[in-house]
Write a protein that holds these residues in place. Structure first.
Motif, PDB file in Angstrom:
ATOM      1  N   THR A 102      28.182  53.488  15.888  1.00 45.39           N
ATOM      2  CA  THR A 102      29.365  54.409  15.337  1.00 45.39           C
ATOM      3  C   THR A 102      29.272  56.118  14.789  1.00 45.39           C
ATOM      4  OG1 THR A 102      28.308  53.024  12.905  1.00 45.39           O
ATOM      5  CG2 THR A 102      30.281  52.331  14.842  1.00 45.39           C
ATOM      6  N   ARG A 103      27.782  56.565  15.461  1.00 45.12           N
ATOM      7  CA  ARG A 103      27.320  57.492  14.513  1.00 45.12           C
ATOM      8  C   ARG A 103      28.031  58.916  14.958  1.00 45.12           C
ATOM      9  NH1 ARG A 103      21.355  57.855  13.240  1.00 45.12           N
ATOM     10  NH2 ARG A 103      21.326  55.468  12.675  1.00 45.12           N
ATOM     11  N   TYR A 104      28.529  58.887  14.201  1.00 44.29           N
ATOM     12  CA  TYR A 104      29.392  60.652  14.327  1.00 44.29           C
ATOM     13  C   TYR A 104      28.401  61.745  14.289  1.00 44.29           C
ATOM     14  CZ  TYR A 104      32.558  64.573  13.578  1.00 44.29           C
ATOM     15  OH  TYR A 104      33.603  65.120  13.508  1.00 44.29           O
ATOM     16  N   SER A 105      27.594  61.642  13.420  1.00 43.29           N
ATOM     17  CA  SER A 105      27.378  63.193  13.593  1.00 43.29           C
ATOM     18  C   SER A 105      25.521  63.186  12.930  1.00 43.29           C
ATOM     19  CB  SER A 105      27.745  64.179  12.662  1.00 43.29           C
ATOM     20  OG  SER A 105      27.127  64.983  13.298  1.00 43.29           O
ATOM     21  N   GLU A 106      24.701  64.071  13.762  1.00 44.12           N
ATOM     22  CA  GLU A 106      23.345  63.649  13.400  1.00 44.12           C
ATOM     23  C   GLU A 106      23.177  64.094  11.726  1.00 44.12           C
ATOM     24  OE1 GLU A 106      20.255  61.592  15.178  1.00 44.12           O
ATOM     25  OE2 GLU A 106      22.132  61.322  16.641  1.00 44.12           O
ATOM     26  N   LYS A 107      24.184  65.503  11.559  1.00 43.98           N
ATOM     27  CA  LYS A 107      24.264  65.569  10.033  1.00 43.98           C
ATOM     28  C   LYS A 107      24.474  64.766   9.287  1.00 43.98           C
ATOM     29  CE  LYS A 107      25.274  70.199  11.575  1.00 43.98           C
ATOM     30  NZ  LYS A 107      25.725  71.280  11.851  1.00 43.98           N
ATOM     31  N   GLN A 108      24.917  63.183   9.368  1.00 45.88           N
ATOM     32  CA  GLN A 108      25.728  62.434   8.615  1.00 45.88           C
ATOM     33  C   GLN A 108      24.694  62.397   7.950  1.00 45.88           C
ATOM     34  OE1 GLN A 108      27.940  60.032  12.344  1.00 45.88           O
ATOM     35  NE2 GLN A 108      27.677  58.601  10.402  1.00 45.88           N
ATOM     36  N   GLU A 109      24.608  61.952   6.061  1.00 48.90           N
ATOM     37  CA  GLU A 109      23.933  61.145   5.596  1.00 48.90           C
ATOM     38  C   GLU A 109      23.689  59.524   5.325  1.00 48.90           C
ATOM     39  OE1 GLU A 109      24.382  63.440   1.736  1.00 48.90           O
ATOM     40  OE2 GLU A 109      24.407  65.313   2.634  1.00 48.90           O
ATOM     41  N   VAL A 145      35.136  42.066  23.688  1.00 52.71           N
ATOM     42  CA  VAL A 145      35.898  43.215  23.315  1.00 52.71           C
ATOM     43  C   VAL A 145      37.047  44.164  22.138  1.00 52.71           C
ATOM     44  CG1 VAL A 145      38.202  43.700  24.336  1.00 52.71           C
ATOM     45  CG2 VAL A 145      36.959  42.418  26.128  1.00 52.71           C
ATOM     46  N   LEU A 146      36.380  42.928  21.781  1.00 50.53           N
ATOM     47  CA  LEU A 146      36.783  43.127  19.980  1.00 50.53           C
ATOM     48  C   LEU A 146      36.141  43.578  19.386  1.00 50.53           C
ATOM     49  CD1 LEU A 146      38.081  39.117  18.816  1.00 50.53           C
ATOM     50  CD2 LEU A 146      39.628  40.934  19.585  1.00 50.53           C
ATOM     51  N   PHE A 147      34.177  43.250  19.574  1.00 45.33           N
ATOM     52  CA  PHE A 147      33.224  43.958  19.141  1.00 45.33           C
ATOM     53  C   PHE A 147      33.790  45.800  19.309  1.00 45.33           C
ATOM     54  CE2 PHE A 147      31.148  40.270  19.364  1.00 45.33           C
ATOM     55  CZ  PHE A 147      31.458  39.605  18.159  1.00 45.33           C
ATOM     56  N   HIS A 148      33.098  46.104  20.521  1.00 45.80           N
ATOM     57  CA  HIS A 148      33.783  47.369  22.215  1.00 45.80           C
ATOM     58  C   HIS A 148      34.968  47.598  20.743  1.00 45.80           C
ATOM     59  CE1 HIS A 148      31.350  46.014  25.106  1.00 45.80           C
ATOM     60  NE2 HIS A 148      30.585  46.817  23.765  1.00 45.80           N
ATOM     61  N   TYR A 149      36.399  47.727  20.154  1.00 48.30           N
ATOM     62  CA  TYR A 149      37.449  48.373  19.462  1.00 48.30           C
ATOM     63  C   TYR A 149      36.799  48.568  18.463  1.00 48.30           C
ATOM     64  CZ  TYR A 149      40.855  48.371  16.718  1.00 48.30           C
ATOM     65  OH  TYR A 149      41.272  48.973  15.690  1.00 48.30           O
ATOM     66  N   LEU A 150      36.273  47.546  17.369  1.00 53.43           N
ATOM     67  CA  LEU A 150      35.792  47.444  16.474  1.00 53.43           C
ATOM     68  C   LEU A 150      34.887  49.125  15.584  1.00 53.43           C
ATOM     69  CD1 LEU A 150      35.135  44.415  15.148  1.00 53.43           C
ATOM     70  CD2 LEU A 150      36.174  45.880  14.385  1.00 53.43           C
ATOM     71  N   ILE A 151      33.971  49.217  17.543  1.00 54.64           N
ATOM     72  CA  ILE A 151      32.848  50.460  17.350  1.00 54.64           C
ATOM     73  C   ILE A 151      33.385  51.929  17.379  1.00 54.64           C
ATOM     74  CG2 ILE A 151      31.124  51.510  17.942  1.00 54.64           C
ATOM     75  CD1 ILE A 151      30.504  48.552  17.423  1.00 54.64           C
ATOM     76  N   ILE A 152      34.733  51.415  18.447  1.00 49.16           N
ATOM     77  CA  ILE A 152      35.912  52.764  18.581  1.00 49.16           C
ATOM     78  C   ILE A 152      36.496  52.877  17.310  1.00 49.16           C
ATOM     79  CG2 ILE A 152      37.565  53.672  19.701  1.00 49.16           C
ATOM     80  CD1 ILE A 152      36.597  51.910  22.343  1.00 49.16           C
ATOM     81  N   ASP A 153      37.217  52.105  16.522  1.00 51.80           N
ATOM     82  CA  ASP A 153      37.937  52.176  15.615  1.00 51.80           C
ATOM     83  C   ASP A 153      37.083  52.511  14.588  1.00 51.80           C
ATOM     84  OD1 ASP A 153      40.172  51.706  13.961  1.00 51.80           O
ATOM     85  OD2 ASP A 153      39.052  50.182  13.163  1.00 51.80           O
ATOM     86  N   LEU A 154      35.940  51.985  13.808  1.00 52.25           N
ATOM     87  CA  LEU A 154      34.699  52.422  12.776  1.00 52.25           C
ATOM     88  C   LEU A 154      34.121  54.463  13.401  1.00 52.25           C
ATOM     89  CD1 LEU A 154      32.984  49.096  12.753  1.00 52.25           C
ATOM     90  CD2 LEU A 154      34.250  50.266  10.404  1.00 52.25           C
ATOM     91  N   LYS A 155      33.864  54.503  14.245  1.00 46.75           N
ATOM     92  CA  LYS A 155      33.407  55.755  15.022  1.00 46.75           C
ATOM     93  C   LYS A 155      34.851  56.502  13.941  1.00 46.75           C
ATOM     94  CE  LYS A 155      31.354  58.858  17.781  1.00 46.75           C
ATOM     95  NZ  LYS A 155      30.617  58.686  19.002  1.00 46.75           N
ATOM     96  N   ASN A 156      35.462  55.805  14.800  1.00 43.14           N
ATOM     97  CA  ASN A 156      36.957  56.647  14.017  1.00 43.14           C
ATOM     98  C   ASN A 156      37.384  57.660  12.553  1.00 43.14           C
ATOM     99  OD1 ASN A 156      37.721  57.631  16.846  1.00 43.14           O
ATOM    100  ND2 ASN A 156      39.362  56.188  17.311  1.00 43.14           N
ATOM    101  N   ARG A 157      36.808  56.454  11.665  1.00 43.73           N
ATOM    102  CA  ARG A 157      36.914  56.152  10.376  1.00 43.73           C
ATOM    103  C   ARG A 157      35.606  56.728   9.975  1.00 43.73           C
ATOM    104  NH1 ARG A 157      38.735  50.019   8.759  1.00 43.73           N
ATOM    105  NH2 ARG A 157      39.147  50.989   6.517  1.00 43.73           N
ATOM    106  N   ILE A 158      34.974  56.614  10.200  1.00 39.97           N
ATOM    107  CA  ILE A 158      33.649  57.780   9.760  1.00 39.97           C
ATOM    108  C   ILE A 158      33.623  58.786  10.111  1.00 39.97           C
ATOM    109  CG2 ILE A 158      31.308  57.987  10.147  1.00 39.97           C
ATOM    110  CD1 ILE A 158      30.692  55.054  10.728  1.00 39.97           C
TER     111      ILE A 158
END
Length: 191
Positions: free
Chosen positions: A62-69, A172-185
């Motif tokens: 779920t990491r969007y960027s290495e700049k995340q705090e 499948v649900l877990f993989h969907y959640l990762i995509i969703d959470l990465k987008n939310r972050i």
């Protein structure tokens, strides 16, 4: 059943999942991320493998960027085999998750229990401990949901009496959640 029939069977059962339950689970995980709470994931057998995979994906995928705090803090309690075997040997297999939670968990953390049957004693004990100690307890279940679906704070359920396919649906649900959470972050960091 040939492969095409199985794919149709899997797809038809995936479509029965309550989208509201999945959204609520995403919300709970996202809230834990925002409040820097720990997420513990547990399971047995194939669900233990799903727990390891899901926790790793939550923490890394779920990491969007290495700049995340801050990042999602997730850990599978199925992964430290020496600790698990010591607890199992000295205190019984039914306590392998509860004793780890006593060591690592704090009030406000999330506990995600994956169980096809919803009746594994070590899962039930961990959820009961979590409920008594201020954790948000989440069940990911199959079959009729078992005892787990009745004692947790929140449940995502696949009503299907087929362990292999239930575990596939969970994955499948877990993989969907990762995509969703990465987008939310990503959206959260773009504000």
């Amino acid at each position: 059943m040939d492969l095409k029939e199985y794919i149709n069977y899997l797809q038809s059962n995936l479509q029965k999942i309550d989208e509201g339950q999945v959204k609520k689970l995403s919300d709970l995980i996202f809230d834990a991320y925002q409040n820097e709470k720990m997420i513990f994931v547990i399971g047995n057998g194939g669900s233990a493998a799903n727990a390891s995979h899901f926790a790793q994906d939550l923490a890394k995928g779920t990491r969007y960027s290495e700049k995340q705090e801050k990042y999602i803090k997730a850990f599978s309690l199925t992964d430290n085999f020496p600790y698990i075997s010591a607890i199992g040997n000295d205190h019984g297999y039914e306590n392998i998750f509860t004793m780890q939670l006593k060591t690592f968990a704090k009030k406000g953390d999330l506990l995600i229990a994956i169980s096809g049957s919803g009746n594994s004693p070590n899962i039930i004990n961990a959820i009961e401990w979590g409920n008594e100690n201020g954790l948000t307890t989440i069940g990911i279940t199959g079959y009729d949901g078992g005892k787990l679906s009745k004692i947790n704070s929140f449940n995502v359920h696949s009503e299907l009496n087929d362990m292999c396919t239930v575990e596939s649906i969970h994955s499948v649900l877990f993989h969907y959640l990762i995509i969703d959470l990465k987008n939310r972050i990503e959206k959260d960091l773009s504000k």
